[in-house]
Design a protein around this motif. Structure first.
Motif, PDB file in Angstrom:
ATOM      1  N   THR A 234       0.854  -1.182   0.000  1.00  0.00           N
ATOM      2  CA  THR A 234       0.000   0.000   0.000  1.00  0.00           C
ATOM      3  C   THR A 234       0.891   1.234   0.000  1.00  0.00           C
ATOM      4  O   THR A 234       1.798   1.340   0.827  1.00  0.00           O
ATOM      5  CB  THR A 234      -0.913   0.029   1.238  1.00  0.00           C
ATOM      6  N   ASN A 235       0.637   2.150  -0.910  1.00  0.00           N
ATOM      7  CA  ASN A 235       1.412   3.384  -1.007  1.00  0.00           C
ATOM      8  C   ASN A 235       0.629   4.519  -0.370  1.00  0.00           C
ATOM      9  O   ASN A 235      -0.408   4.934  -0.875  1.00  0.00           O
ATOM     10  CB  ASN A 235       1.710   3.703  -2.469  1.00  0.00           C
ATOM     11  N   ARG A 236       1.155   5.040   0.734  1.00  0.00           N
ATOM     12  CA  ARG A 236       0.531   6.184   1.401  1.00  0.00           C
ATOM     13  C   ARG A 236       1.283   7.475   1.100  1.00  0.00           C
ATOM     14  O   ARG A 236       1.060   8.493   1.748  1.00  0.00           O
ATOM     15  CB  ARG A 236       0.469   5.924   2.904  1.00  0.00           C
TER      16      ARG A 236
ATOM     17  N   PRO B  84      -4.503   2.517  -4.199  1.00  0.00           N
ATOM     18  CA  PRO B  84      -4.893   1.114  -4.286  1.00  0.00           C
ATOM     19  C   PRO B  84      -3.740   0.171  -3.924  1.00  0.00           C
ATOM     20  O   PRO B  84      -2.564   0.476  -4.131  1.00  0.00           O
ATOM     21  CB  PRO B  84      -5.304   0.940  -5.750  1.00  0.00           C
ATOM     22  N   ASP B  85      -4.123  -0.985  -3.369  1.00  0.00           N
ATOM     23  CA  ASP B  85      -3.134  -1.995  -2.995  1.00  0.00           C
ATOM     24  C   ASP B  85      -2.683  -2.796  -4.210  1.00  0.00           C
ATOM     25  O   ASP B  85      -3.403  -2.914  -5.199  1.00  0.00           O
ATOM     26  CB  ASP B  85      -3.736  -2.982  -1.984  1.00  0.00           C
TER      27      ASP B  85
END
Length: 193
Positions: free
Chosen positions: A8-10, A39-40
């Motif tokens: 997951t990119n935050r 999005p994962d």
């Protein structure tokens, strides 16, 4: 039994995770991919016994000649896939050994190659293992002599002192290769029973 890895990119920009499998271990399903914010990305087929490193590459682009590269954590293949190539420091490393000694999984976050992006490892699905996090933005506090900079001058990573200066003292080698070679004054004390 295969393991599922979910990324997951935050971050506010696309990160390109790079993956390097350790020698004589089964391969991870990819060696590099784009991970946009939000999005994962799931990889359900990570084989038992996989061992290796995962790191974030960012400030990436494809140049006019079609060669892909990143200002931070690049693997220098000219492509999104790292194809077995390791990371170029500085980069924050997530290190894994699945089904290791005693059938247990081992993982950690390492800054031995410096820092570029925060990383968190979060076991899920009934795992009783601890979450580990390197959440601080070390780039914001990086001393100028350790800063890795992009072409425009922005700090994109913080090198380790060993990586920046390559001296025995900072690389813990030569006369500084043992714990006895350091004097840190009073230091600190850990007591246990």
């Amino acid at each position: 039994m295969a393991t599922i890895f979910v990324f997951t990119n935050r971050c506010p920009e696309t990160i390109y995770p790079g993956v390097q499998t350790n020698p004589n271990r089964p391969a991870f399903p990819t060696t590099g991919f784009a991970l946009p914010p939000g999005p994962d990305a799931a990889f359900p087929g990570v084989p038992a016994g996989w061992s290796g490193r995962i790191w974030g590459r960012y400030r990436c682009a494809t140049d006019a000649s079609g060669s892909f590269g990143c200002a931070s954590g690049d693997c220098a293949t000219g492509r999104v896939e790292c194809n077995g190539a390791g990371n170029q420091a500085p980069s924050t490393l997530a290190e894994f050994t699945l089904n290791g000694q005693g059938g247990r999984d081992f993982y950690d976050i390492s800054n031995v190659d410096g820092f570029n992006v925060p990383i968190q490892i979060l076991p899920y699905g009934g795992q009783s293992c601890a979450t580990v996090t390197c959440a601080a933005n070390i780039n914001a506090a990086c001393p100028p002599e350790l800063a890795a900079r992009a072409a425009g001058g922005a700090t994109v990573g913080c090198r380790s002192a060993c990586g920046a200066f390559n001296t025995d003292e900072f690389c813990c080698r030569g006369e500084f290769g043992s714990p006895d070679s350091y004097y840190l004054g009073s230091g600190f004390t850990i007591m246990y029973r």
